[in-house]
Write an enzyme that holds these catalytic residues in place. Structure first.
Site, PDB file in Angstrom:
ATOM      1  N   PRO A 138       0.787  -1.239   0.000  1.00  0.00           N
ATOM      2  CA  PRO A 138       0.000   0.000   0.000  1.00  0.00           C
ATOM      3  C   PRO A 138       0.818   1.290   0.000  1.00  0.00           C
ATOM      4  O   PRO A 138       0.251   2.369  -0.136  1.00  0.00           O
ATOM      5  CB  PRO A 138      -0.795  -0.117   1.303  1.00  0.00           C
ATOM      6  N   ASP A 163       2.268   1.563 -11.749  1.00  0.00           N
ATOM      7  CA  ASP A 163       1.060   2.379 -11.616  1.00  0.00           C
ATOM      8  C   ASP A 163       1.334   3.610 -10.767  1.00  0.00           C
ATOM      9  O   ASP A 163       2.359   3.696 -10.106  1.00  0.00           O
ATOM     10  CB  ASP A 163      -0.013   1.565 -10.877  1.00  0.00           C
ATOM     11  N   LYS A 207      -2.845   5.915 -14.117  1.00  0.00           N
ATOM     12  CA  LYS A 207      -3.749   7.008 -14.470  1.00  0.00           C
ATOM     13  C   LYS A 207      -3.445   8.161 -13.528  1.00  0.00           C
ATOM     14  O   LYS A 207      -3.487   8.010 -12.319  1.00  0.00           O
ATOM     15  CB  LYS A 207      -5.205   6.557 -14.297  1.00  0.00           C
ATOM     16  N   GLY A 259       0.077  -1.374  -7.124  1.00  0.00           N
ATOM     17  CA  GLY A 259      -0.147  -1.047  -5.721  1.00  0.00           C
ATOM     18  C   GLY A 259      -0.922  -2.162  -5.026  1.00  0.00           C
ATOM     19  O   GLY A 259      -1.747  -2.834  -5.649  1.00  0.00           O
ATOM     20  N   GLY A 260      -0.641  -2.375  -3.753  1.00  0.00           N
ATOM     21  CA  GLY A 260      -1.384  -3.375  -2.979  1.00  0.00           C
ATOM     22  C   GLY A 260      -1.147  -4.770  -3.504  1.00  0.00           C
ATOM     23  O   GLY A 260      -0.024  -5.183  -3.756  1.00  0.00           O
ATOM     24  N   THR A 305      -2.491  -5.900   0.662  1.00  0.00           N
ATOM     25  CA  THR A 305      -3.548  -5.060   0.108  1.00  0.00           C
ATOM     26  C   THR A 305      -3.806  -3.857   1.025  1.00  0.00           C
ATOM     27  O   THR A 305      -3.503  -3.902   2.225  1.00  0.00           O
ATOM     28  CB  THR A 305      -4.824  -5.895  -0.121  1.00  0.00           C
ATOM     29  N   MET A 333     -11.560   2.715  -3.505  1.00  0.00           N
ATOM     30  CA  MET A 333     -11.924   3.679  -4.563  1.00  0.00           C
ATOM     31  C   MET A 333     -13.246   4.371  -4.236  1.00  0.00           C
ATOM     32  O   MET A 333     -14.063   4.597  -5.120  1.00  0.00           O
ATOM     33  CB  MET A 333     -12.044   2.954  -5.926  1.00  0.00           C
TER      34      MET A 333
HETATM   35  C1  LIG Z   1      -7.397   0.346  -8.105  1.00  0.00           C
HETATM   36  S1  LIG Z   1      -7.485   0.032  -6.400  1.00  0.00           S
HETATM   37  C2  LIG Z   1      -6.061  -0.946  -6.169  1.00  0.00           C
HETATM   38  C3  LIG Z   1      -6.073  -1.717  -4.908  1.00  0.00           C
HETATM   39  C4  LIG Z   1      -4.815  -2.492  -4.697  1.00  0.00           C
HETATM   40  N1  LIG Z   1      -4.667  -3.511  -5.705  1.00  0.00           N
HETATM   41  C5  LIG Z   1      -4.743  -3.113  -3.306  1.00  0.00           C
HETATM   42  O1  LIG Z   1      -4.756  -4.347  -3.196  1.00  0.00           O
HETATM   43  O2  LIG Z   1      -4.656  -2.369  -2.341  1.00  0.00           O
HETATM   44  C6  LIG Z   1      -7.039   1.568  -5.734  1.00  0.00           C
HETATM   45  C7  LIG Z   1      -7.664   1.831  -4.388  1.00  0.00           C
HETATM   46  O3  LIG Z   1      -6.947   1.145  -3.365  1.00  0.00           O
HETATM   47  C8  LIG Z   1      -7.017   1.894  -2.161  1.00  0.00           C
HETATM   48  N2  LIG Z   1      -5.666   2.215  -1.729  1.00  0.00           N
HETATM   49  C9  LIG Z   1      -4.524   1.772  -2.273  1.00  0.00           C
HETATM   50  N3  LIG Z   1      -3.463   2.209  -1.575  1.00  0.00           N
HETATM   51  C10 LIG Z   1      -3.940   2.941  -0.560  1.00  0.00           C
HETATM   52  C11 LIG Z   1      -3.345   3.668   0.493  1.00  0.00           C
HETATM   53  N4  LIG Z   1      -2.025   3.708   0.649  1.00  0.00           N
HETATM   54  N5  LIG Z   1      -4.148   4.317   1.364  1.00  0.00           N
HETATM   55  C12 LIG Z   1      -5.479   4.277   1.222  1.00  0.00           C
HETATM   56  N6  LIG Z   1      -6.096   3.605   0.239  1.00  0.00           N
HETATM   57  C13 LIG Z   1      -5.352   2.943  -0.645  1.00  0.00           C
HETATM   58  C14 LIG Z   1      -7.808   3.154  -2.468  1.00  0.00           C
HETATM   59  O4  LIG Z   1      -9.136   2.892  -2.159  1.00  0.00           O
HETATM   60  C15 LIG Z   1      -7.610   3.281  -3.955  1.00  0.00           C
HETATM   61  O5  LIG Z   1      -8.630   4.039  -4.543  1.00  0.00           O
END
Ligand SMILES: C[S@@+](CC[C@H](N)C(=O)[O-])C[C@H]1O[C@@H](n2cnc3c(N)ncnc32)[C@H](O)[C@@H]1O
Length: 454
Positions: free
Chosen positions: A220, A243, A265, A296-297, A326, A378
């Site tokens: 994250p 990304d 994006k 990410g994640g 995640t 999101m």
């Molecule tokens: C397209 S999704 C990708 C999720 C990612 N694959 C995961 O497993 O965390 C993007 C969303 O993940 C969440 N997100 C990812 N990193 C974050 C962070 N460091 N802090 C808060 N929300 C995060 C947010 O809700 C963001 O809009």
């Protein structure tokens, strides 16, 4: 160089250990792993040592030089400095290598810190200057060495005779192994798939035609949350497609001379379509590159990892998927919110809160059952709507909510409230993306836990 590092084959050899306590036992554990038959000599021998069994000899009594007969190595591991020195002197007279615990000056051989991925072995020595330093260097290296290295070593050992027959010229043989080591075959060998790996070793052209793709979760935000496997592959990749959720701090841990391509994006930029990313992955891999797709994640949680894999499978490109932490796990942990604290929740649900997904009918009635934590990804833009829908489906407006922005990074911010109040509070706090929304009674736990996490 004070010491020449040599790996000592002890299998079946006799080793004398003078001492019967914990220091002797520690050294013996390593000697046993190397297959030594040990003669222990000490007035008292601990039960831990005796438990090593019949393969070894135990003599209760004082050390005598005659104990050195027929031994290949001596270890003096008593807490009596004069006795240790006498053992070393007797060993020196006979020309037998000797190690004296905690006395580097008396040693002709020292035990390095080791990383054991047998048959691969990495040893770190400091010339006896500091075993603690040797151990901490070992820890630094350990993380970068894949667990499958032993399987790879074993594979190369087993295939060596065949390779020798196929390539009688040593230069050609070396080239074949070098090509194998930069292709997908060596990963297959690490995973233990020797049959598939052999193809790349015996037919070097196979390794050249196709590269491979690593679909890797970068976690994250905090670079220290990268997995060891992610770090290993980040060092290996020729091209890195990343990304916008992948920060500079994370990218700085990847191979410096790799080619970097941003495919996320970002407002104000033309963003790459999913189709063009899929096509790029296939094209790069087909040109023989090791491509790291860094997301990410976790790539399989709202990461569109599945779609990218489908294209790779269709094109016959070898790939690996490496999970990441995640956002829900990372943000909740850093905010002190135990997602399934058993006093409050027996399940947790990850939900997309993307307004563009309004075509998708979310089962709102299922979200209001008790004992459940909801995590919306999101969801920042749709937050007021999410709260309204949950209340409309029967969730109490008093239900606690936390919104975490840029979780696990130094800029992490959290706003808490209830379903009735959170939208306004978040607006006031001007939280920015990425944000994660956590709904449920578990949110009321942080005040107690905040002090013990982070
Ligand atoms: C397209 S999704 C990708 C999720 C990612 N694959 C995961 O497993 O965390 C993007 C969303 O993940 C969440 N997100 C990812 N990193 C974050 C962070 N460091 N802090 C808060 N929300 C995060 C947010 O809700 C963001 O809009």
């Amino acid at each position: 160089m004070e010491y020449l590092p040599l790996h000592f084959k002890l299998d079946g050899s006799r080793v004398l250990v003078v001492g019967g306590g914990s220091q002797a036992s520690n050294k013996a554990a390593l000697l046993v792993r190397a297959g030594a038959r040990i003669l222990f000599v000490a007035p008292q021998i601990s039960s831990q040592i005796l438990a090593l069994g019949d393969a070894h000899d135990y003599q209760t009594g004082e050390f005598e030089p005659a104990h050195l007969d027929g031994v290949s190595l001596v270890v003096a591991a008593t807490d009596n400095a004069a006795l240790n020195a006498a053992v070393a002197a007797a060993a020196n007279l006979k020309g037998t290598p000797v190690n004296v615990v905690d006395s580097p000056d008396l040693c002709t051989v020292i035990f390095p810190a080791i990383i054991d991925r047998s048959p691969v072995l990495v040893s770190v020595g400091t010339g006896g200057a500091s075993p603690v330093l040797a151990r901490s260097i070992r820890e630094m290296i350990e993380g970068y060495l894949p667990e499958g290295l032993g399987r790879l070593g074993q594979f190369l050992r087993e295939t060596r005779p065949v390779l020798k027959k196929r390539f009688s010229d040593i230069q050609l043989r070396r080239k074949a192994v070098e090509k194998f080591m930069v292709g997908p075959g060596q990963e297959l060998a690490q995973q233990g798939d020797y049959a598939a790996a052999e193809r790349y070793l015996y037919d070097p052209e196979a390794g050249v035609i196709s590269g491979e793709v690593y679909l890797v979760g970068a976690g994250p935000g905090d670079p220290d949350l990268l997995t060891l496997k992610a770090l290993q592959l980040m060092q290996k990749a020729d091209v890195i497609l990343y990304d916008n959720l992948v920060s500079e701090a994370i990218l700085s841990r990847a191979r410096r001379d790799a080619q970097y391509e941003f495919v996320g994006k970002r407002s104000g930029y033309l963003s790459a379509s999913q189709e063009s990313i899929n096509a790029l992955l296939v094209r790069l891999a087909k040109s023989g590159k090791c491509v790291l797709r860094l997301k990410g994640g976790d790539p399989f949680i709202f990461g569109r990892g599945g779609e990218e894999l489908e294209q790779l499978i269709e094109a016959g490109i070898p790939f690996q998927v490496i999970p990441g932490i995640t956002a829900a796990s990372g943000c909740a942990a850093y905010a002190g919110i135990p997602l399934t604290h058993r006093d409050y929740a027996q399940s947790v649900r990850f939900i997309t809160g993307h307004p563009k997904n309004s075509k998708v009918q979310l089962p709102w009635h299922e979200f209001v059952s008790p004992g459940q934590t909801l995590v919306f990804y999101m969801g920042l833009a749709g937050l007021p709507d999410i709260c309204k829908k949950l209340i409309a489906h029967g969730q109490s407006p008093e239900t606690p909510v936390a919104v975490i922005s840029k979780g696990t990074t130094p800029e992490q911010k959290m706003v808490t409230g209830s379903l009735g109040s959170i939208a306004e509070r978040v607006l006031k706090a001007q939280l920015v993306s990425p944000t994660l929304i956590i709904v449920g009674q578990v949110v009321s736990a942080p005040s107690r836990l905040q002090g013990v996490v982070q």
